[in-house]
Scaffold this active site. Structure first.
Site, mmCIF file in Angstrom:
data_model
loop_
_atom_site.group_PDB
_atom_site.id
_atom_site.type_symbol
_atom_site.label_atom_id
_atom_site.label_comp_id
_atom_site.label_asym_id
_atom_site.label_seq_id
_atom_site.Cartn_x
_atom_site.Cartn_y
_atom_site.Cartn_z
ATOM 1 N N HIS A 167 0.854 -1.202 0.000
ATOM 2 C CA HIS A 167 0.000 0.000 0.000
ATOM 3 C C HIS A 167 0.894 1.257 0.000
ATOM 4 C CE1 HIS A 167 -3.258 2.713 0.982
ATOM 5 N NE2 HIS A 167 -4.114 1.740 1.188
ATOM 6 N N GLU A 270 -0.471 1.668 -5.551
ATOM 7 C CA GLU A 270 -0.279 0.453 -4.763
ATOM 8 C C GLU A 270 -0.237 -0.762 -5.682
ATOM 9 O OE1 GLU A 270 -3.739 0.645 -2.180
ATOM 10 O OE2 GLU A 270 -3.630 2.819 -2.278
HETATM 11 O O1 TA6 Z 1 -6.084 1.037 -1.138
HETATM 12 C C1 TA6 Z 1 -7.056 2.022 -1.175
HETATM 13 C C2 TA6 Z 1 -7.969 1.856 -0.002
HETATM 14 O O2 TA6 Z 1 -8.520 0.575 0.020
HETATM 15 C C3 TA6 Z 1 -9.029 2.939 -0.055
HETATM 16 O O3 TA6 Z 1 -10.297 2.448 -0.415
HETATM 17 C C4 TA6 Z 1 -8.967 3.593 1.287
HETATM 18 O O4 TA6 Z 1 -10.065 3.497 2.074
HETATM 19 C C5 TA6 Z 1 -7.681 3.129 1.826
HETATM 20 O O5 TA6 Z 1 -7.267 1.981 1.210
HETATM 21 C C6 TA6 Z 1 -7.266 3.293 3.237
HETATM 22 O O6 TA6 Z 1 -7.816 2.353 4.078
HETATM 23 P P1 TA6 Z 1 -7.551 2.411 5.617
HETATM 24 O O7 TA6 Z 1 -8.103 1.168 6.190
HETATM 25 O O8 TA6 Z 1 -6.045 2.501 5.795
HETATM 26 O O9 TA6 Z 1 -8.212 3.669 6.122
#
Ligand code: TA6
Length: 296
Positions: A167, A270
């Site tokens: 990520h 990502e």
């Molecule tokens: O990778 C993108 C994502 O899945 C978004 O949809 C967003 O909500 C993000 O990750 C962050 O997620 P988190 O659980 O770290 O708040």
């Protein structure tokens, strides 16, 4: 001084030529910072919270075994894993250096390191080996997941399904309006904001509001390139990784996201396998990697 220094909960690793330095937090084996020639390539929230069930807001959290909000339960109680699983929340074991040239270090996670609250909702045996390699202006992250045949005393009969995602939160130095992401043209994606499938016609992705897209079936060997002012600054190639997520939350209420204008200084590009689940049977393993090159 050697290439590795351990300080409390962090491992600081310097490349052979001294150009690249990374800081890896044992929680989540999260790469919090990657500097090349002293320039920071990763974005990290000023209010990132280190002691929660969530990942760190910034750096490179590791998403495993499920991506996104979790809908399925693996236990009779119906309890579920948290969003994005436990891979970004647990404390990894630092396994040391495996090479000095290029400098390569490993971190491991297995059920022994898992807190009971995760073990009880994800009752499977596994080993996760996270390998980080740095040299010059390059950072490579490798992942090897295994489902062991036995746990030493008894035969393991359980298969499990998983997603994987690096990520990456990349730092933007000249404002998000100057950013474009190339290398995704012609691909189908799921738009998580509008909840529709779409097709990338434009030659580049630009950001002027919340964006949250899952691009599918990318050619892993073809770089996805972050540009600022049209100049390529970061290139990501993948091995055995089909999907690319592009995310910027724009103005938001996340308490661990600071400053509030931070969306102007970051973009998540990502690399992972998130559009489908992969199954590992006992005795099987799965390897994948991303290689990130910084053009200064
Ligand atoms: O990778 C993108 C994502 O899945 C978004 O949809 C967003 O909500 C993000 O990750 C962050 O997620 P988190 O659980 O770290 O708040």
């Amino acid at each position: 001084m050697g290439p590795v220094r351990q300080e409390d909960n962090e491992v600081i690793i310097t490349s052979h030529d001294g150009r690249s330095v990374i800081r890896v937090l044992l929680k989540g084996a999260t790469i919090l910072s990657w500097k090349v020639d002293n320039k920071e390539l990763l974005w990290l929230s000023e209010s990132a919270v280190y002691e929660t069930d969530k990942g760190i807001r910034g750096g490179i959290p590791l998403v495993f075994p499920l991506f996104g909000p979790v809908t399925q339960s693996y236990v009779a109680s119906g309890e579920k894993l948290p969003q994005h699983g436990f891979g970004r929340n647990c404390t990894y074991e630092f396994l040391g250096l495996v090479s000095e040239s290029p400098v390569t270090a490993q971190f491991g996670l297995s059920p022994e390191n898992l807190e009971d609250k995760y073990k009880s909702v994800w009752p499977f045996d596994f080993t996760l080996l996270f390998t980080v390699t740095i040299h010059d202006n390059v950072l490579k992250t490798d992942i090897e997941l295994s489902n062991p045949i036995s746990n030493g005393t008894s035969k393991n009969t359980k298969s499990w399904d998983f997603n994987w995602l690096f990520h990456n939160y990349f730092a933007v130095h000249s404002g998000i309006k100057n950013v474009s992401v190339r290398g995704l043209t012609g691909l189908d994606y799921f738009d998580k904001v509008t909840k529709v499938d779409a097709h990338q016609e434009e030659s580049e992705v630009t950001v002027s509001a919340t964006i949250d897209r899952v691009y599918r079936n990318t050619d892993p060997s073809k770089p996805v390139v972050v540009c600022e002012g049209g100049k390529p600054t970061i290139e990501v190639v993948r091995e055995n990784i089909d999907d690319v997520v592009v995310w910027n939350p724009w103005e938001n209420d996340m308490s661990d996201f600071a400053p509030k204008t931070g969306y102007n200084d970051m973009i998540c590009v990502e690399a992972g396998v998130v559009a489908k689940l992969i199954t590992l049977k006992p005795g099987e393993n799965w390897v994948a990697s991303q290689t990130i090159k910084a053009n200064l």
